[in-house]
Write a protein that holds these residues in place. Structure first.
Motif, mmCIF file in Angstrom:
data_model
loop_
_atom_site.group_PDB
_atom_site.id
_atom_site.type_symbol
_atom_site.label_atom_id
_atom_site.label_comp_id
_atom_site.label_asym_id
_atom_site.label_seq_id
_atom_site.Cartn_x
_atom_site.Cartn_y
_atom_site.Cartn_z
ATOM 1 N N LEU A 4 -38.864 19.654 44.952
ATOM 2 C CA LEU A 4 -37.698 19.485 44.077
ATOM 3 C C LEU A 4 -37.818 18.177 43.307
ATOM 4 C CD1 LEU A 4 -34.820 20.536 46.523
ATOM 5 C CD2 LEU A 4 -36.113 21.954 44.935
ATOM 6 N N VAL A 5 -37.500 18.246 42.036
ATOM 7 C CA VAL A 5 -37.509 17.056 41.190
ATOM 8 C C VAL A 5 -36.165 16.957 40.487
ATOM 9 C CG1 VAL A 5 -38.587 15.871 39.265
ATOM 10 C CG2 VAL A 5 -40.001 17.176 40.864
ATOM 11 N N GLU A 6 -35.480 15.856 40.700
ATOM 12 C CA GLU A 6 -34.168 15.637 40.101
ATOM 13 C C GLU A 6 -34.296 14.834 38.809
ATOM 14 O OE1 GLU A 6 -32.140 15.099 44.523
ATOM 15 O OE2 GLU A 6 -31.469 13.873 42.859
ATOM 16 N N ALA A 7 -33.319 15.035 37.946
ATOM 17 C CA ALA A 7 -33.234 14.274 36.708
ATOM 18 C C ALA A 7 -31.757 14.044 36.396
ATOM 19 C CB ALA A 7 -33.920 15.011 35.571
ATOM 20 N N GLY A 8 -31.508 13.011 35.624
ATOM 21 C CA GLY A 8 -30.138 12.665 35.276
ATOM 22 C C GLY A 8 -29.670 11.490 36.097
ATOM 23 N N GLY A 9 -28.373 11.324 36.194
ATOM 24 C CA GLY A 9 -27.840 10.176 36.890
ATOM 25 C C GLY A 9 -27.783 8.973 35.969
ATOM 26 N N GLY A 10 -27.390 7.846 36.539
ATOM 27 C CA GLY A 10 -27.281 6.627 35.759
ATOM 28 C C GLY A 10 -25.933 5.966 35.953
ATOM 29 N N SER A 11 -25.564 5.133 35.003
ATOM 30 C CA SER A 11 -24.313 4.384 35.086
ATOM 31 C C SER A 11 -23.379 4.805 33.962
ATOM 32 C CB SER A 11 -24.595 2.890 34.984
ATOM 33 O OG SER A 11 -25.387 2.445 36.067
ATOM 34 N N VAL A 12 -22.102 4.901 34.275
ATOM 35 C CA VAL A 12 -21.114 5.332 33.298
ATOM 36 C C VAL A 12 -19.778 4.705 33.656
ATOM 37 C CG1 VAL A 12 -20.477 7.411 34.572
ATOM 38 C CG2 VAL A 12 -20.217 7.365 32.076
ATOM 39 N N GLN A 13 -18.925 4.559 32.677
ATOM 40 C CA GLN A 13 -17.576 4.068 32.948
ATOM 41 C C GLN A 13 -16.682 5.197 33.434
ATOM 42 O OE1 GLN A 13 -16.313 2.004 29.351
ATOM 43 N NE2 GLN A 13 -16.859 0.057 30.311
ATOM 44 N N ALA A 14 -15.638 4.837 34.131
ATOM 45 C CA ALA A 14 -14.684 5.822 34.619
ATOM 46 C C ALA A 14 -14.171 6.676 33.467
ATOM 47 C CB ALA A 14 -13.522 5.127 35.322
ATOM 48 N N SER A 99 -33.267 27.920 52.219
ATOM 49 C CA SER A 99 -33.758 29.245 52.548
ATOM 50 C C SER A 99 -33.219 29.605 53.928
ATOM 51 C CB SER A 99 -35.282 29.275 52.535
ATOM 52 O OG SER A 99 -35.791 28.592 53.670
ATOM 53 N N SER A 100 -33.586 30.772 54.425
ATOM 54 C CA SER A 100 -33.118 31.166 55.758
ATOM 55 C C SER A 100 -33.797 30.357 56.857
ATOM 56 C CB SER A 100 -33.376 32.656 55.978
ATOM 57 O OG SER A 100 -34.756 32.933 55.850
ATOM 58 N N LEU A 101 -34.889 29.693 56.501
ATOM 59 C CA LEU A 101 -35.666 28.970 57.510
ATOM 60 C C LEU A 101 -35.436 27.469 57.486
ATOM 61 C CD1 LEU A 101 -39.078 30.862 57.253
ATOM 62 C CD2 LEU A 101 -37.254 31.177 58.944
ATOM 63 N N ARG A 102 -35.214 26.915 56.302
ATOM 64 C CA ARG A 102 -35.080 25.461 56.235
ATOM 65 C C ARG A 102 -34.434 25.032 54.933
ATOM 66 N NH1 ARG A 102 -40.347 22.046 54.978
ATOM 67 N NH2 ARG A 102 -38.672 20.750 54.134
ATOM 68 N N ASP A 103 -34.074 23.748 54.897
ATOM 69 C CA ASP A 103 -33.529 23.130 53.697
ATOM 70 C C ASP A 103 -34.599 22.261 53.040
ATOM 71 O OD1 ASP A 103 -30.082 22.429 54.778
ATOM 72 O OD2 ASP A 103 -31.140 24.279 54.274
ATOM 73 N N TYR A 104 -34.524 22.201 51.715
ATOM 74 C CA TYR A 104 -35.382 21.301 50.951
ATOM 75 C C TYR A 104 -34.478 20.325 50.195
ATOM 76 C CZ TYR A 104 -38.882 24.912 51.851
ATOM 77 O OH TYR A 104 -39.710 25.813 52.466
ATOM 78 N N TRP A 105 -34.949 19.078 50.095
ATOM 79 C CA TRP A 105 -34.134 18.036 49.479
ATOM 80 C C TRP A 105 -34.874 17.364 48.334
ATOM 81 C CZ3 TRP A 105 -29.144 17.325 50.909
ATOM 82 C CH2 TRP A 105 -28.729 17.896 52.122
ATOM 83 N N GLY A 106 -34.106 17.014 47.299
ATOM 84 C CA GLY A 106 -34.654 16.200 46.235
ATOM 85 C C GLY A 106 -34.747 14.752 46.681
ATOM 86 N N GLN A 107 -35.306 13.922 45.802
ATOM 87 C CA GLN A 107 -35.552 12.529 46.150
ATOM 88 C C GLN A 107 -34.287 11.672 46.041
ATOM 89 O OE1 GLN A 107 -36.249 13.917 43.244
ATOM 90 N NE2 GLN A 107 -36.124 12.431 41.563
ATOM 91 N N GLY A 108 -33.264 12.192 45.399
ATOM 92 C CA GLY A 108 -32.032 11.442 45.220
ATOM 93 C C GLY A 108 -31.994 10.716 43.892
ATOM 94 N N THR A 109 -30.816 10.692 43.294
ATOM 95 C CA THR A 109 -30.629 9.973 42.039
ATOM 96 C C THR A 109 -29.301 9.226 42.101
ATOM 97 O OG1 THR A 109 -30.624 10.183 39.610
ATOM 98 C CG2 THR A 109 -29.543 11.936 40.844
ATOM 99 N N GLN A 110 -29.307 7.990 41.636
ATOM 100 C CA GLN A 110 -28.122 7.142 41.745
ATOM 101 C C GLN A 110 -27.142 7.448 40.613
ATOM 102 O OE1 GLN A 110 -27.317 4.607 44.111
ATOM 103 N NE2 GLN A 110 -25.332 4.644 43.056
ATOM 104 N N VAL A 111 -25.892 7.602 40.988
ATOM 105 C CA VAL A 111 -24.792 7.714 40.031
ATOM 106 C C VAL A 111 -23.843 6.554 40.305
ATOM 107 C CG1 VAL A 111 -22.782 9.055 39.323
ATOM 108 C CG2 VAL A 111 -24.969 10.206 39.733
ATOM 109 N N THR A 112 -23.600 5.748 39.281
ATOM 110 C CA THR A 112 -22.710 4.602 39.421
ATOM 111 C C THR A 112 -21.604 4.702 38.382
ATOM 112 O OG1 THR A 112 -24.527 3.210 40.205
ATOM 113 C CG2 THR A 112 -22.531 2.103 39.426
ATOM 114 N N VAL A 113 -20.363 4.677 38.846
ATOM 115 C CA VAL A 113 -19.205 4.771 37.959
ATOM 116 C C VAL A 113 -18.413 3.477 38.075
ATOM 117 C CG1 VAL A 113 -17.187 6.112 37.310
ATOM 118 C CG2 VAL A 113 -19.144 7.251 38.377
ATOM 119 N N SER A 114 -18.276 2.791 36.976
ATOM 120 C CA SER A 114 -17.569 1.517 36.961
ATOM 121 C C SER A 114 -16.145 1.709 36.437
ATOM 122 C CB SER A 114 -18.314 0.495 36.118
ATOM 123 O OG SER A 114 -18.467 0.970 34.801
ATOM 124 N N SER A 115 -15.260 0.888 36.952
ATOM 125 C CA SER A 115 -13.846 1.005 36.547
ATOM 126 C C SER A 115 -13.547 0.169 35.327
ATOM 127 C CB SER A 115 -12.957 0.572 37.713
ATOM 128 O OG SER A 115 -13.265 -0.752 38.095
#
Length: 115
Positions: A4-14, A99-115
């Motif tokens: 699995l390859v993730e894309a997106g994420g980042g920093s954004v204002q509320a 799947s019925s046998l196991r889970d697969y996970w992406g590497q994770g992507t940071q989402v930061t929301v500032s107030s």
């Protein structure tokens, strides 16, 4: 095996929006549910949204009405559209293919929301 390859994420204002995507390669025929989880600092990983092979969806109460999950089976991708983001949405987001046998996970992507 599934990669699995993730894309997106980042920093954004509320109040802003972000879009996460996750693409799978490998033995994807066995995949049923696709989903997104998140883990904020110091907290346990929690389910954000999941979509079944039939298109049924389930959302955490905290994101209902703001986030939308979708999948493209032909491209083996899952997308999370996040609108009206709040500071409490700040976390590392992980895609999950199950799947019925196991889970697969992406590497994770940071989402930061500032107030």
């Amino acid at each position: 095996q599934v990669q699995l390859v993730e894309a997106g994420g980042g920093s954004v204002q509320a109040g802003g929006s972000l879009r996460l995507s996750c693409a799978a390669s490998g033995d994807t025929d066995s995949i049923n549910n696709m989903g997104w989880y998140r883990q904020a600092k110091g907290k346990q990983r929690e389910l954000v949204a999941v979509i079944s092979s039939g298109g049924g969806t389930n959302y955490a109460d905290s994101v209902k009405g703001r986030f939308t999950i979708s999948r493209d089976n032909a491209k083996n991708t899952v997308t999370l559209q996040m609108n009206s983001l709040k500071p409490e949405d700040t976390a590392v987001y992980y895609c999950n293919f199950a799947s019925s046998l196991r889970d697969y996970w992406g590497q994770g992507t940071q989402v930061t929301v500032s107030s």
